[in-house]
Write an enzyme that holds these catalytic residues in place. Structure first.
Site, PDB file in Angstrom:
ATOM      1  N   ASN A   9       0.877  -1.175   0.000  1.00  0.00           N
ATOM      2  CA  ASN A   9       0.000   0.000   0.000  1.00  0.00           C
ATOM      3  C   ASN A   9       0.911   1.221   0.000  1.00  0.00           C
ATOM      4  O   ASN A   9       1.487   1.567   1.024  1.00  0.00           O
ATOM      5  CB  ASN A   9      -0.898  -0.015   1.245  1.00  0.00           C
ATOM      6  CG  ASN A   9      -1.732   1.251   1.361  1.00  0.00           C
ATOM      7  OD1 ASN A   9      -1.781   2.068   0.425  1.00  0.00           O
ATOM      8  ND2 ASN A   9      -2.384   1.425   2.498  1.00  0.00           N
ATOM      9  N   LYS A  11       0.124   4.221  -0.267  1.00  0.00           N
ATOM     10  CA  LYS A  11      -0.524   5.397   0.324  1.00  0.00           C
ATOM     11  C   LYS A  11      -0.278   6.622  -0.585  1.00  0.00           C
ATOM     12  O   LYS A  11      -0.223   6.463  -1.804  1.00  0.00           O
ATOM     13  CB  LYS A  11      -0.029   5.606   1.754  1.00  0.00           C
ATOM     14  CG  LYS A  11      -0.175   4.314   2.591  1.00  0.00           C
ATOM     15  CD  LYS A  11       0.013   4.487   4.061  1.00  0.00           C
ATOM     16  CE  LYS A  11      -0.160   3.142   4.753  1.00  0.00           C
ATOM     17  NZ  LYS A  11      -0.121   3.225   6.209  1.00  0.00           N
ATOM     18  N   HIS A  94      -9.463   1.346   4.645  1.00  0.00           N
ATOM     19  CA  HIS A  94      -8.224   1.494   5.396  1.00  0.00           C
ATOM     20  C   HIS A  94      -8.474   2.407   6.604  1.00  0.00           C
ATOM     21  O   HIS A  94      -9.282   3.341   6.521  1.00  0.00           O
ATOM     22  CB  HIS A  94      -7.133   2.090   4.499  1.00  0.00           C
ATOM     23  CG  HIS A  94      -5.772   1.991   5.125  1.00  0.00           C
ATOM     24  ND1 HIS A  94      -5.346   2.869   6.093  1.00  0.00           N
ATOM     25  CD2 HIS A  94      -4.777   1.093   4.958  1.00  0.00           C
ATOM     26  CE1 HIS A  94      -4.135   2.517   6.488  1.00  0.00           C
ATOM     27  NE2 HIS A  94      -3.769   1.443   5.810  1.00  0.00           N
ATOM     28  N   GLU A  96      -6.856   4.757   7.712  1.00  0.00           N
ATOM     29  CA  GLU A  96      -6.615   6.180   7.404  1.00  0.00           C
ATOM     30  C   GLU A  96      -7.840   6.784   6.717  1.00  0.00           C
ATOM     31  O   GLU A  96      -8.173   7.952   6.940  1.00  0.00           O
ATOM     32  CB  GLU A  96      -5.335   6.310   6.559  1.00  0.00           C
ATOM     33  CG  GLU A  96      -4.091   6.060   7.420  1.00  0.00           C
ATOM     34  CD  GLU A  96      -2.917   5.438   6.693  1.00  0.00           C
ATOM     35  OE1 GLU A  96      -2.882   5.454   5.450  1.00  0.00           O
ATOM     36  OE2 GLU A  96      -2.018   4.915   7.388  1.00  0.00           O
ATOM     37  N   GLU A 166      -5.385  -4.783  10.404  1.00  0.00           N
ATOM     38  CA  GLU A 166      -4.360  -3.768  10.633  1.00  0.00           C
ATOM     39  C   GLU A 166      -4.669  -3.026  11.935  1.00  0.00           C
ATOM     40  O   GLU A 166      -5.475  -2.081  11.932  1.00  0.00           O
ATOM     41  CB  GLU A 166      -4.349  -2.759   9.484  1.00  0.00           C
ATOM     42  CG  GLU A 166      -4.056  -3.374   8.143  1.00  0.00           C
ATOM     43  CD  GLU A 166      -3.411  -2.370   7.186  1.00  0.00           C
ATOM     44  OE1 GLU A 166      -2.381  -2.713   6.608  1.00  0.00           O
ATOM     45  OE2 GLU A 166      -3.927  -1.244   7.045  1.00  0.00           O
ATOM     46  N   GLY A 172       2.523   2.352  10.785  1.00  0.00           N
ATOM     47  CA  GLY A 172       3.478   3.445  10.642  1.00  0.00           C
ATOM     48  C   GLY A 172       4.171   3.828  11.942  1.00  0.00           C
ATOM     49  O   GLY A 172       4.819   4.870  12.023  1.00  0.00           O
ATOM     50  N   SER A 212       3.439  -2.078  10.330  1.00  0.00           N
ATOM     51  CA  SER A 212       4.890  -2.165  10.550  1.00  0.00           C
ATOM     52  C   SER A 212       5.452  -3.551  10.234  1.00  0.00           C
ATOM     53  O   SER A 212       6.394  -4.000  10.867  1.00  0.00           O
ATOM     54  CB  SER A 212       5.247  -1.748  11.978  1.00  0.00           C
ATOM     55  OG  SER A 212       4.852  -0.402  12.213  1.00  0.00           O
TER      56      SER A 212
HETATM   57  P1  13P Z   1       3.057   0.415   7.636  1.00  0.00           P
HETATM   58  O1  13P Z   1       3.568  -0.875   7.057  1.00  0.00           O
HETATM   59  O2  13P Z   1       3.769   1.620   7.154  1.00  0.00           O
HETATM   60  O3  13P Z   1       2.928   0.335   9.129  1.00  0.00           O
HETATM   61  O4  13P Z   1       1.558   0.588   7.068  1.00  0.00           O
HETATM   62  C1  13P Z   1       0.688  -0.481   7.149  1.00  0.00           C
HETATM   63  C2  13P Z   1      -0.519  -0.141   6.384  1.00  0.00           C
HETATM   64  O5  13P Z   1      -1.276   0.741   6.761  1.00  0.00           O
HETATM   65  C3  13P Z   1      -0.766  -0.849   5.141  1.00  0.00           C
HETATM   66  O6  13P Z   1      -2.030  -0.580   4.646  1.00  0.00           O
END
Ligand code: 13P
Length: 249
Positions: A9, A11, A94, A96, A166, A172, A212
């Site tokens: 992803n 982002k 997601h 976010e 997640e 992150g 992560s």
């Molecule tokens: P990270 O791997 O940066 O923690 O992000 C995970 C994520 O949100 C994947 O959709």
């Protein structure tokens, strides 16, 4: 055990120049894997990524999809538009999107149905906050995300969905769920799908862990019985790291 599904992803990262460099480096590194690989890129990178990924084993994905076919929805993109550009899978719900842009279980459900109708592989994200985990509310919260997010699906549709667990506190942050936490929570989520769609269907559904995950911890996470793959954020932006995750198990 199933072959793993590793999805990146990206982002809101990567201009055209970055995309070209990243995919050019990644393609040869993962070409011989037995695992399924996808990159979910920003809309603006879709056409370029499609060109670069043509004839490779990396699937093209997007990061959201609207539920309507067309219309007055400024800033949104329809399944039809994505299909036309060769997109095969799409992230939905997601954390976010839920946290910053008001996405709800109901909008997740509508997007999910549109994605299924177009033949995409939807990657539907679920996961609890740190506060919810500390208060012992994880299972109730996930059960509700699953109940409302997957409302009205048939077993045939459910089996085509990829579920990404997640935990918000692991995204992150560099704090990864332990392999036991991830396994236990995904096993719980799978049990909810078994209740809704039957045990056999639930066992066939792919469950990814995200938060992560990196080239160092991928192997032990992917070695857990209920973890069928990973949804990778930060580490998917570096070809060598992402390739190591793809090859970790
Ligand atoms: P990270 O791997 O940066 O923690 O992000 C995970 C994520 O949100 C994947 O959709």
């Amino acid at each position: 055990m199933k072959n793993k599904f590793i999805a990146g992803n990206w982002k809101m990262n990567n201009t055209a120049e970055d995309t070209e460099a990243l995919l050019t480096a990644l393609i040869p590194l993962v070409k011989d894997t037995k695992n399924r690989v996808a990159v979910c890129v920003p809309y603006t990178d879709i056409c370029l990524a499609r060109k670069l990924l043509k004839g490779t084993n990396i699937e093209l994905g997007a990061q959201n999809v609207h539920w309507a076919d067309y219309g007055a929805f400024t800033g949104e993109i329809s399944a039809e538009m994505l299909a036309e550009k060769g997109v095969k899978c799409v992230i939905i719900g997601h954390s976010e999107r839920r946290g910053y842009f008001g996405e709800t279980n109901q909008t997740v459900n509508m997007r999910l149905k549109a994605a299924l109708a177009k033949g995409f592989t939807p990657i539907v994200c679920i996961g609890e906050s740190l506060e919810q985990r500390q208060n012992g509310e994880t299972e109730d919260f996930l059960a509700q995300q699953i109940k409302e997010g997957f409302e009205g699906l048939t077993a045939e549709q459910a089996v085509r969905v990829v579920v990404a667990y997640e935990p918000i506190w692991a995204i992150g942050t560099g704090v990864t769920a332990t392999k036991e936490q991830a396994q236990e929570t995904i096993a719980f989520a799978r049990s909810k799908f078994a209740e809704a769609f039957g045990k056999e269907t639930a066992e066939r559904i792919y469950f990814l862990y995200g938060g992560s995950m990196n080239e160092k911890n991928a192997k032990e996470l992917l070695g857990m019985p209920d973890i069928d793959g990973g949804l990778i954020g930060g580490a998917s932006l570096v070809a060598e790291k992402f390739a190591k995750i793809v090859e970790a198990f």
